[in-house]
Design a protein around this motif. Sequence first.
Motif, PDB file in Angstrom:
ATOM      1  N   ARG A  43     -84.383  51.550 149.528  1.00  0.00           N
ATOM      2  CA  ARG A  43     -84.482  50.662 150.691  1.00  0.00           C
ATOM      3  C   ARG A  43     -84.639  49.247 150.186  1.00  0.00           C
ATOM      4  O   ARG A  43     -85.539  48.970 149.402  1.00  0.00           O
ATOM      5  N   ARG A  44     -83.815  48.377 150.676  1.00  0.00           N
ATOM      6  CA  ARG A  44     -83.888  47.001 150.242  1.00  0.00           C
ATOM      7  C   ARG A  44     -85.243  46.406 150.618  1.00  0.00           C
ATOM      8  O   ARG A  44     -85.800  46.680 151.671  1.00  0.00           O
ATOM      9  N   HIS A  45     -85.784  45.594 149.760  1.00  0.00           N
ATOM     10  CA  HIS A  45     -87.091  44.974 149.994  1.00  0.00           C
ATOM     11  C   HIS A  45     -86.865  43.634 150.687  1.00  0.00           C
ATOM     12  O   HIS A  45     -86.577  42.629 150.050  1.00  0.00           O
ATOM     13  N   ILE A  46     -87.036  43.644 152.016  1.00  0.00           N
ATOM     14  CA  ILE A  46     -86.745  42.440 152.781  1.00  0.00           C
ATOM     15  C   ILE A  46     -87.568  41.246 152.323  1.00  0.00           C
ATOM     16  O   ILE A  46     -87.084  40.116 152.304  1.00  0.00           O
ATOM     17  N   ALA A  48     -88.656  40.446 149.347  1.00  0.00           N
ATOM     18  CA  ALA A  48     -88.088  39.830 148.148  1.00  0.00           C
ATOM     19  C   ALA A  48     -86.817  39.081 148.501  1.00  0.00           C
ATOM     20  O   ALA A  48     -86.571  37.972 148.021  1.00  0.00           O
ATOM     21  N   LEU A  51     -87.646  35.875 150.049  1.00  0.00           N
ATOM     22  CA  LEU A  51     -88.162  34.954 149.040  1.00  0.00           C
ATOM     23  C   LEU A  51     -87.003  34.271 148.327  1.00  0.00           C
ATOM     24  O   LEU A  51     -86.950  33.040 148.229  1.00  0.00           O
ATOM     25  N   THR A  57     -87.961  34.562 157.682  1.00  0.00           N
ATOM     26  CA  THR A  57     -88.522  35.881 157.406  1.00  0.00           C
ATOM     27  C   THR A  57     -88.137  36.847 158.518  1.00  0.00           C
ATOM     28  O   THR A  57     -88.458  38.034 158.448  1.00  0.00           O
ATOM     29  N   GLY A  58     -87.510  36.329 159.564  1.00  0.00           N
ATOM     30  CA  GLY A  58     -87.157  37.223 160.662  1.00  0.00           C
ATOM     31  C   GLY A  58     -88.348  37.713 161.454  1.00  0.00           C
ATOM     32  O   GLY A  58     -88.322  38.810 162.016  1.00  0.00           O
ATOM     33  N   THR A  59     -89.400  36.922 161.471  1.00  0.00           N
ATOM     34  CA  THR A  59     -90.569  37.304 162.267  1.00  0.00           C
ATOM     35  C   THR A  59     -91.071  36.103 163.067  1.00  0.00           C
ATOM     36  O   THR A  59     -90.940  34.970 162.629  1.00  0.00           O
ATOM     37  N   GLN A  89     -88.598  40.182 164.518  1.00  0.00           N
ATOM     38  CA  GLN A  89     -89.718  41.035 164.864  1.00  0.00           C
ATOM     39  C   GLN A  89     -90.962  40.222 165.178  1.00  0.00           C
ATOM     40  O   GLN A  89     -91.061  39.063 164.807  1.00  0.00           O
ATOM     41  N   ARG A 112     -97.907  34.068 156.430  1.00  0.00           N
ATOM     42  CA  ARG A 112     -96.849  35.073 156.294  1.00  0.00           C
ATOM     43  C   ARG A 112     -95.495  34.470 156.548  1.00  0.00           C
ATOM     44  O   ARG A 112     -94.503  35.176 156.608  1.00  0.00           O
TER      45      ARG A 112
ATOM     46  N   ILE B  46     -97.784  34.205 151.119  1.00  0.00           N
ATOM     47  CA  ILE B  46     -98.289  35.574 150.995  1.00  0.00           C
ATOM     48  C   ILE B  46     -97.197  36.547 150.573  1.00  0.00           C
ATOM     49  O   ILE B  46     -97.445  37.481 149.814  1.00  0.00           O
ATOM     50  N   LEU B  51     -95.280  40.331 146.632  1.00  0.00           N
ATOM     51  CA  LEU B  51     -94.196  40.785 145.763  1.00  0.00           C
ATOM     52  C   LEU B  51     -94.705  40.928 144.337  1.00  0.00           C
ATOM     53  O   LEU B  51     -94.539  41.955 143.692  1.00  0.00           O
ATOM     54  N   ALA B 111     -88.590  48.585 155.944  1.00  0.00           N
ATOM     55  CA  ALA B 111     -87.912  47.627 155.071  1.00  0.00           C
ATOM     56  C   ALA B 111     -88.809  46.420 154.833  1.00  0.00           C
ATOM     57  O   ALA B 111     -88.721  45.758 153.801  1.00  0.00           O
ATOM     58  N   ARG B 112     -89.658  46.145 155.783  1.00  0.00           N
ATOM     59  CA  ARG B 112     -90.622  45.060 155.594  1.00  0.00           C
ATOM     60  C   ARG B 112     -91.824  45.534 154.806  1.00  0.00           C
ATOM     61  O   ARG B 112     -92.790  44.795 154.655  1.00  0.00           O
ATOM     62  N   ARG B 113     -91.780  46.762 154.421  1.00  0.00           N
ATOM     63  CA  ARG B 113     -92.825  47.331 153.590  1.00  0.00           C
ATOM     64  C   ARG B 113     -94.187  47.311 154.254  1.00  0.00           C
ATOM     65  O   ARG B 113     -95.162  46.852 153.649  1.00  0.00           O
TER      66      ARG B 113
END
Lengths: 327, 327
Positions: A43-46, A48, A51, A57-59, A89, A112, B46, B51, B111-113
Amino acid sequence: MTDVARLAGVSVKTVSRVVNDEPGVHPDTASQVLAAIDSLGFRRHIGASNLRRGRSTGTVGLVLEDVSNPFYSGLTRAVEEVARSHGCQVLTGSSDADPTREHQLAAEFCARRVDGLIVVPTGDQHGYLAPEQHAGTPIVCADRPPRGLTADTVLVDNVGGARAAVAHLAAHGHRRIAFLGDSSHIFTAGERLRGFREGCALAGIELPEHLIQMAAPTEASIGDALRAVLDGPSPATALFTGNNRATVHALRALHERDHRPALVGFDDFELADLLRPAVTVIAHDPAELGRAAAERLFARMRGDSTPAKQVVLPVRLVPRGSGEVST
Amino acid sequence: MTDVARLAGVSVKTVSRVVNDEPGVHPDTASQVLAAIDSLGFRRHIGASNLRRGRSTGTVGLVLEDVSNPFYSGLTRAVEEVARSHGCQVLTGSSDADPTREHQLAAEFCARRVDGLIVVPTGDQHGYLAPEQHAGTPIVCADRPPRGLTADTVLVDNVGGARAAVAHLAAHGHRRIAFLGDSSHIFTAGERLRGFREGCALAGIELPEHLIQMAAPTEASIGDALRAVLDGPSPATALFTGNNRATVHALRALHERDHRPALVGFDDFELADLLRPAVTVIAHDPAELGRAAAERLFARMRGDSTPAKQVVLPVRLVPRGSGEVST
DNA sequence: GGGGAGTCTGACAACGATGTCATAGCGCGG
DNA sequence: CCGCGCTATGACATCGTTGTCAGACTCCCC
């Protein structure tokens, strides 16, 4: 990702390309990579990814008073919906009307790196948001304006609504109307009180101070307030309650009394129409408020840099009967 | 951070030490760094920190049906509260009972962990969560168990509650009781129907199939269902509604009728006590459900690796009068 | 004055991903 | 057979942090 690359016999960059649907990857290579991804459960680490890309960040963050209050949960849902349509999100947090807590939540959301922040401001000072805003995080205030900060704000017509409530009661012959509002340092409470006073003035109604009761909308303090306005020498014949909590607590307290004053409440609430008498309210749509605030926020996030606007959404009086009850 | 370091004339590592309150920094150095941080308005990222540290992100995900439903907003608030006490933030998403949407939300959260996931499962198949779970993300299901997945689950006593409702109605002489439940592929609806049938059997009540109406709790379909059970040749004298939405819609539809059947609803709701007649309900606490699920989740996140448990929270019948109305 | 312990600091690699740029290989026209 | 253009791929640096480790310096005691 390194593991996937090794398993597929390609470089991490190629895996990245496949994951991001970048063009220029041979179909055969792509399917090998996909197979490897599948077999490793990659699963891709969103985080990272964000970053590296350095952008959004899509939030978005949403700071309000209490999600479990139907008013705020309706607002939350609308914000969520708009966010979803932008592939975003939502982080939510309830401040419980505690300025410190609000500050903490906002700061955490910013740390965040949310792409935007919707705040229902509590307390007197929101200058602490200025650095975040200046750093490029769009901020929109909902339901109340910030103090010590310039930001887009979406409000409802508190003053107009309160005036309409008084006018409605006055039209039904009431001359002694009490106001049960939230602590007056809360913006909406203050505005509604102002509208209430204006409405009384317009209707030529005299307003003795004991008919104005400002306190946190808890069961106990609404009970006290009711006694203060109903059990004195010149009791109120009608009540105007300043928000949905106050209305509900007042209804419950009134329930034990034989004689019930007329009532109009600010904020609509579920089942208001099924009570007997049905409760007349100043209605507005929390979802509309959330939607408007979120749309404004996303417009800012897309780069809109026009001066901050204040939007006032209309309210409407929904007559249901309780406003006509007379002593 | 590089900028801060340059301004303070130290290395980034020293800045990092100051930011994280690590010991072993000379007070003078520290104050220079703090001054630089202040003057640049620096905020630690953060995401990058997480990460590097490779551990927790300090977030949990919550996937439910609809935050604007008071049941879920109460649950959300409780989850938020528990998360806060663990220094954690909450990502929420409403699935609208759409399995695809639920899947998407869960995948995005992973995906957002997020460090953990609370899900109110919708649909028939939750095997898609297995990879996430296997990858180490604790998952707790609330209100309904997952299918095709082993995970901690917190439920309420659906069967017992429904039986109690029937017993209550039977004790008041009702023999023709209708059930208005949600689509039967929803776990809670199925369980409540089962409890309903068991209750009828225990009370020696015969149950013609037309008295069982399973449909989405919308105004229209509840209206249809009511007509089906009340307007036939042997109309029901009592209703059992399967959730708070169904109860509210039924109340509104019943309101237009002269003759009102007795009613017991599953789920308590605000103002149920103030309606006339007040509505008898099978009550349970959404906040308790959220709290229990969240506590379980954080226990897992702290490393608890005992086998998955299923917890069933008790419900209680709150008699308020509507269960006693007789035709 | 030598050396060990302790304090404070910084260079460097790494977390997981992606942007940049270079390169290998191919086909093809001249 | 050269060289151009195109496609497919990979090496490497980098995003903002922090863990590791080594170095510089001070202090104190023998």
